[in-house]
Scaffold this motif. Structure first.
Motif, PDB file in Angstrom:
ATOM      1  N   ALA A 326       0.848  -1.197   0.000  1.00  0.00           N
ATOM      2  CA  ALA A 326       0.000   0.000   0.000  1.00  0.00           C
ATOM      3  C   ALA A 326       0.877   1.238   0.000  1.00  0.00           C
ATOM      4  O   ALA A 326       2.089   1.170   0.287  1.00  0.00           O
ATOM      5  N   ALA A 327       0.286   2.365  -0.299  1.00  0.00           N
ATOM      6  CA  ALA A 327       1.016   3.624  -0.286  1.00  0.00           C
ATOM      7  C   ALA A 327       1.358   4.030   1.142  1.00  0.00           C
ATOM      8  O   ALA A 327       0.704   3.616   2.101  1.00  0.00           O
ATOM      9  N   ASP A 328       2.411   4.855   1.277  1.00  0.00           N
ATOM     10  CA  ASP A 328       2.829   5.433   2.561  1.00  0.00           C
ATOM     11  C   ASP A 328       3.226   4.343   3.558  1.00  0.00           C
ATOM     12  O   ASP A 328       2.633   4.188   4.637  1.00  0.00           O
ATOM     13  N   LEU A 329       4.256   3.599   3.203  1.00  0.00           N
ATOM     14  CA  LEU A 329       4.696   2.483   4.034  1.00  0.00           C
ATOM     15  C   LEU A 329       5.133   2.910   5.421  1.00  0.00           C
ATOM     16  O   LEU A 329       4.963   2.156   6.390  1.00  0.00           O
ATOM     17  N   ASP A 330       5.686   4.120   5.552  1.00  0.00           N
ATOM     18  CA  ASP A 330       6.105   4.583   6.876  1.00  0.00           C
ATOM     19  C   ASP A 330       4.910   4.722   7.817  1.00  0.00           C
ATOM     20  O   ASP A 330       5.010   4.461   9.019  1.00  0.00           O
ATOM     21  N   TRP A 331       3.772   5.142   7.273  1.00  0.00           N
ATOM     22  CA  TRP A 331       2.566   5.247   8.110  1.00  0.00           C
ATOM     23  C   TRP A 331       2.175   3.872   8.629  1.00  0.00           C
ATOM     24  O   TRP A 331       1.881   3.701   9.811  1.00  0.00           O
ATOM     25  N   TRP A 332       2.171   2.888   7.750  1.00  0.00           N
ATOM     26  CA  TRP A 332       1.790   1.541   8.154  1.00  0.00           C
ATOM     27  C   TRP A 332       2.773   0.981   9.183  1.00  0.00           C
ATOM     28  O   TRP A 332       2.365   0.354  10.165  1.00  0.00           O
ATOM     29  N   LYS A 333       4.050   1.228   8.994  1.00  0.00           N
ATOM     30  CA  LYS A 333       5.062   0.719   9.912  1.00  0.00           C
ATOM     31  C   LYS A 333       4.867   1.279  11.319  1.00  0.00           C
ATOM     32  O   LYS A 333       5.032   0.571  12.321  1.00  0.00           O
ATOM     33  N   SER A 334       4.502   2.548  11.412  1.00  0.00           N
ATOM     34  CA  SER A 334       4.314   3.160  12.729  1.00  0.00           C
ATOM     35  C   SER A 334       2.943   2.860  13.328  1.00  0.00           C
ATOM     36  O   SER A 334       2.776   2.869  14.545  1.00  0.00           O
ATOM     37  N   ARG A 335       1.953   2.539  12.485  1.00  0.00           N
ATOM     38  CA  ARG A 335       0.581   2.339  12.968  1.00  0.00           C
ATOM     39  C   ARG A 335       0.302   0.903  13.420  1.00  0.00           C
ATOM     40  O   ARG A 335      -0.368   0.674  14.437  1.00  0.00           O
ATOM     41  N   LEU A 336       0.790  -0.085  12.706  1.00  0.00           N
ATOM     42  CA  LEU A 336       0.469  -1.482  12.996  1.00  0.00           C
ATOM     43  C   LEU A 336       1.165  -1.948  14.270  1.00  0.00           C
ATOM     44  O   LEU A 336       2.324  -1.614  14.514  1.00  0.00           O
ATOM     45  N   THR A 337       0.466  -2.737  15.071  1.00  0.00           N
ATOM     46  CA  THR A 337       0.996  -3.099  16.391  1.00  0.00           C
ATOM     47  C   THR A 337       0.980  -4.592  16.707  1.00  0.00           C
ATOM     48  O   THR A 337       1.540  -5.001  17.728  1.00  0.00           O
ATOM     49  N   ALA A 338       0.345  -5.420  15.895  1.00  0.00           N
ATOM     50  CA  ALA A 338       0.179  -6.826  16.275  1.00  0.00           C
ATOM     51  C   ALA A 338       0.508  -7.739  15.099  1.00  0.00           C
ATOM     52  O   ALA A 338      -0.324  -7.956  14.211  1.00  0.00           O
ATOM     53  N   TYR A 339       1.716  -8.265  15.088  1.00  0.00           N
ATOM     54  CA  TYR A 339       2.151  -9.172  14.024  1.00  0.00           C
ATOM     55  C   TYR A 339       3.419  -9.873  14.484  1.00  0.00           C
ATOM     56  O   TYR A 339       4.150  -9.385  15.355  1.00  0.00           O
ATOM     57  N   GLY A 340       3.687 -11.034  13.884  1.00  0.00           N
ATOM     58  CA  GLY A 340       4.931 -11.722  14.183  1.00  0.00           C
ATOM     59  C   GLY A 340       6.098 -11.106  13.449  1.00  0.00           C
ATOM     60  O   GLY A 340       7.154 -10.856  14.022  1.00  0.00           O
ATOM     61  N   SER A 341       5.898 -10.860  12.152  1.00  0.00           N
ATOM     62  CA  SER A 341       6.921 -10.184  11.347  1.00  0.00           C
ATOM     63  C   SER A 341       6.214  -9.375  10.274  1.00  0.00           C
ATOM     64  O   SER A 341       5.197  -9.804   9.719  1.00  0.00           O
ATOM     65  N   LEU A 342       6.767  -8.186   9.986  1.00  0.00           N
ATOM     66  CA  LEU A 342       6.137  -7.238   9.075  1.00  0.00           C
ATOM     67  C   LEU A 342       6.963  -7.137   7.790  1.00  0.00           C
ATOM     68  O   LEU A 342       8.183  -6.988   7.832  1.00  0.00           O
ATOM     69  N   PHE A 343       6.266  -7.177   6.656  1.00  0.00           N
ATOM     70  CA  PHE A 343       6.899  -7.101   5.347  1.00  0.00           C
ATOM     71  C   PHE A 343       6.333  -5.879   4.635  1.00  0.00           C
ATOM     72  O   PHE A 343       5.128  -5.815   4.368  1.00  0.00           O
ATOM     73  N   LEU A 344       7.194  -4.936   4.334  1.00  0.00           N
ATOM     74  CA  LEU A 344       6.752  -3.638   3.830  1.00  0.00           C
ATOM     75  C   LEU A 344       7.055  -3.496   2.343  1.00  0.00           C
ATOM     76  O   LEU A 344       8.206  -3.574   1.917  1.00  0.00           O
ATOM     77  N   GLY A 345       5.998  -3.293   1.559  1.00  0.00           N
ATOM     78  CA  GLY A 345       6.154  -3.041   0.142  1.00  0.00           C
ATOM     79  C   GLY A 345       6.045  -4.290  -0.711  1.00  0.00           C
ATOM     80  O   GLY A 345       6.328  -5.399  -0.263  1.00  0.00           O
ATOM     81  N   ALA A 346       5.649  -4.080  -1.968  1.00  0.00           N
ATOM     82  CA  ALA A 346       5.483  -5.197  -2.892  1.00  0.00           C
ATOM     83  C   ALA A 346       6.814  -5.845  -3.241  1.00  0.00           C
ATOM     84  O   ALA A 346       6.853  -7.005  -3.657  1.00  0.00           O
ATOM     85  N   GLU A 347       7.921  -5.126  -3.060  1.00  0.00           N
ATOM     86  CA  GLU A 347       9.230  -5.709  -3.369  1.00  0.00           C
ATOM     87  C   GLU A 347       9.597  -6.802  -2.373  1.00  0.00           C
ATOM     88  O   GLU A 347      10.405  -7.683  -2.673  1.00  0.00           O
ATOM     89  N   SER A 348       9.045  -6.747  -1.189  1.00  0.00           N
ATOM     90  CA  SER A 348       9.290  -7.769  -0.180  1.00  0.00           C
ATOM     91  C   SER A 348       8.259  -8.882  -0.338  1.00  0.00           C
ATOM     92  O   SER A 348       7.281  -8.747  -1.071  1.00  0.00           O
ATOM     93  N   THR A 349       8.503  -9.991   0.332  1.00  0.00           N
ATOM     94  CA  THR A 349       7.520 -11.083   0.368  1.00  0.00           C
ATOM     95  C   THR A 349       7.821 -11.934   1.589  1.00  0.00           C
ATOM     96  O   THR A 349       8.964 -11.979   2.064  1.00  0.00           O
ATOM     97  N   VAL A 350       6.806 -12.590   2.093  1.00  0.00           N
ATOM     98  CA  VAL A 350       6.967 -13.419   3.289  1.00  0.00           C
ATOM     99  C   VAL A 350       8.030 -14.496   3.065  1.00  0.00           C
ATOM    100  O   VAL A 350       8.789 -14.840   3.965  1.00  0.00           O
ATOM    101  N   ALA A 351       8.107 -15.011   1.854  1.00  0.00           N
ATOM    102  CA  ALA A 351       9.096 -16.053   1.566  1.00  0.00           C
ATOM    103  C   ALA A 351      10.520 -15.571   1.822  1.00  0.00           C
ATOM    104  O   ALA A 351      11.383 -16.358   2.232  1.00  0.00           O
TER     105      ALA A 351
END
Length: 429
Positions: A326-351
């Protein structure tokens, strides 16, 4: 507008069967019967009658059989995982502070003395799990690291060569071809000349998870893990095919692996719903059947009004893996609070995180990310405290301690404070 389930899972997330009685009985049998019981269960359950404790010669031979290209890839991933674990270790330090004149307190970081790492070996050969567990324990400074993995049909040494090579490279001190409850018990009870494990780590099936849960207290564990799960948060800027593959790529873990898409775009939701089954159909078996079942039974698409609502839904689910496209990855990084691991941007992937990026893939599942993180060097370190008191601090400290103790009705505590007030302040005056 409230969130809408554009696609809802046909089934509730599968709950593990109540295995407590059977697993408890197996653990009791193993503790009483020791190595003989472990060998018998290995024959009965895994059909394996070879060497359980793998010799250095067998490990060396297995390492020689691993293709150099795979060794190079393992080296790349191992370096990333090791460097990230070292950065975690460097982020915490031993501390000393003089709280008041004459009253000093501090903390020490002491590694556990023995760690037991479980490496799954069922449908897939989990090279990455070998790296994630053993490397992290080694960086934490654990003196003895044992690793167990189920024997596999066709493996010359019992365990696939690539897993053996990885365990050896990452620093495992002892490697056992032993799976399931018997593998967990061998490390917990100190069978086959292993030191008793202080902590058991690593993913496994429901029997392994239940064995760890039942042993918790006698030994430490990383977590009680359920089926892996993954959530993608995506807005209208996301590519539907990429999102669909990221969902299906995680659904191939098994029919009981939930995956979610949370979006504010009905167009994206419609296209991902169309593409996901097509992606699953491209996989080979048995991956295809697992992904198709997981998507049909547990795959969900939740349509929200805006990004705040999307973030709130993601926090409510608290997924093991959380991927933001999604757009504005910095906003998502600072807003989200509950996850095991966070992957930011389409260039990344869980794999990437699962295999080679450096962050650990042993993560909380089933909503446990609300209260805990994943495996890290911190799991292998005991943060213990110490204090030292001199006569300068004694009068006030002893008086306060005695007063609070008597208020609580704990006269014995109060008298230990009184004694020091009378004895040590007098001697120093």
């Amino acid at each position: 507008m409230t969130e809408t389930h554009f696609k809802k899972g046909a089934l509730k997330a599968a709950e593990a069967a109540d295995l407590s009685a059977s697993v408890s009985a197996i653990l009791t049998e193993l503790e009483a019967g020791g190595e003989a019981a472990a060998r018998r269960l290995s024959r009965d359950l895994d059909g394996y009658d070879g060497d359980i404790v793998l010799s250095q010669e067998a490990i060396a031979a297995a390492c020689a059989r691993v293709p150099q290209a795979l060794k190079d890839d393992i080296a790349y991933a191992h370096e990333n995982i090791s460097r990230f674990a070292q950065a975690q270790r460097d982020s915490i330090t031993e501390t000393e502070i003089e709280l008041r004149p004459g009253l000093t307190a501090g903390q020490r970081l002491i590694p556990v003395q023995a760690a037991g790492c479980y490496i799954p070996g069922g449908r897939y050969s989990h090279i990455a799990s070998a790296m994630m567990t053993v490397t992290t324990a080694r960086v934490a400074g654990v003196p003895h690291i044992a690793a167990v993995s189920p024997p596999r049909a066709g493996a010359v040494a019992g365990i696939p060569d690539a897993i053996l090579y990885t365990l050896h490279r990452c620093g495992a001190d002892r490697i056992l071809a032993l799976g399931g409850v018997q593998g967990i018990a061998a490390m917990a009870f100190g069978l086959f000349d292993l030191p008793r494990a202080d902590i058991l780590v690593g993913p496994g099936n429901q029997y392994v998870a239940e064995a760890k849960r039942l042993l918790f207290g006698r030994v430490g564990i990383d977590m009680v893990a359920g089926p892996t799960d993954s959530l993608v948060v995506a807005d209208s800027t996301a590519d539907p095919l990429t999102v669909a593959w990221d969902l299906i790529g995680q659904a191939e873990h098994g029919a009981n692996s939930p995956v979610w898409l949370i979006t504010d775009s009905a167009v994206l939701a419609t296209e991902v719903a169309r593409l996901a089954p097509l992606c699953a159909a491209e996989l080979p078996q048995p991956n295809r059947a697992a992904a198709e079942s997981a998507w049909a039974g547990l795959g969900e698409i939740i349509l929200c009004e805006n990004r705040d609502q999307m973030a709130a839904q993601a926090d409510l689910i608290a997924p093991e893996h959380l991927h933001v496209q999604a757009a504005d990855l910095d906003w998502w990084k600072s807003r989200l609070t509950a996850y095991g691991s966070l992957f930011l941007g389409a260039e990344s992937t869980v794999a990437f995180g699962d295999k080679a990026a450096g962050t650990n893939h042993v993560l909380p599942t089933s909503g446990a990310a609300r209260y805990t993180g994943g495996l890290s060097v911190h799991k292998f370190l005991k943060t213990v405290t110490w204090q030292r008191v001199t006569a300068e601090a004694l009068p006030r400290l002893a008086a306060v301690t005695a007063n609070i103790s008597r208020f609580e009705g704990m006269e014995g505590h109060a008298r230990t404070a009184d004694l020091r007030l009378e004895k040590y302040t007098f001697q120093s005056s």
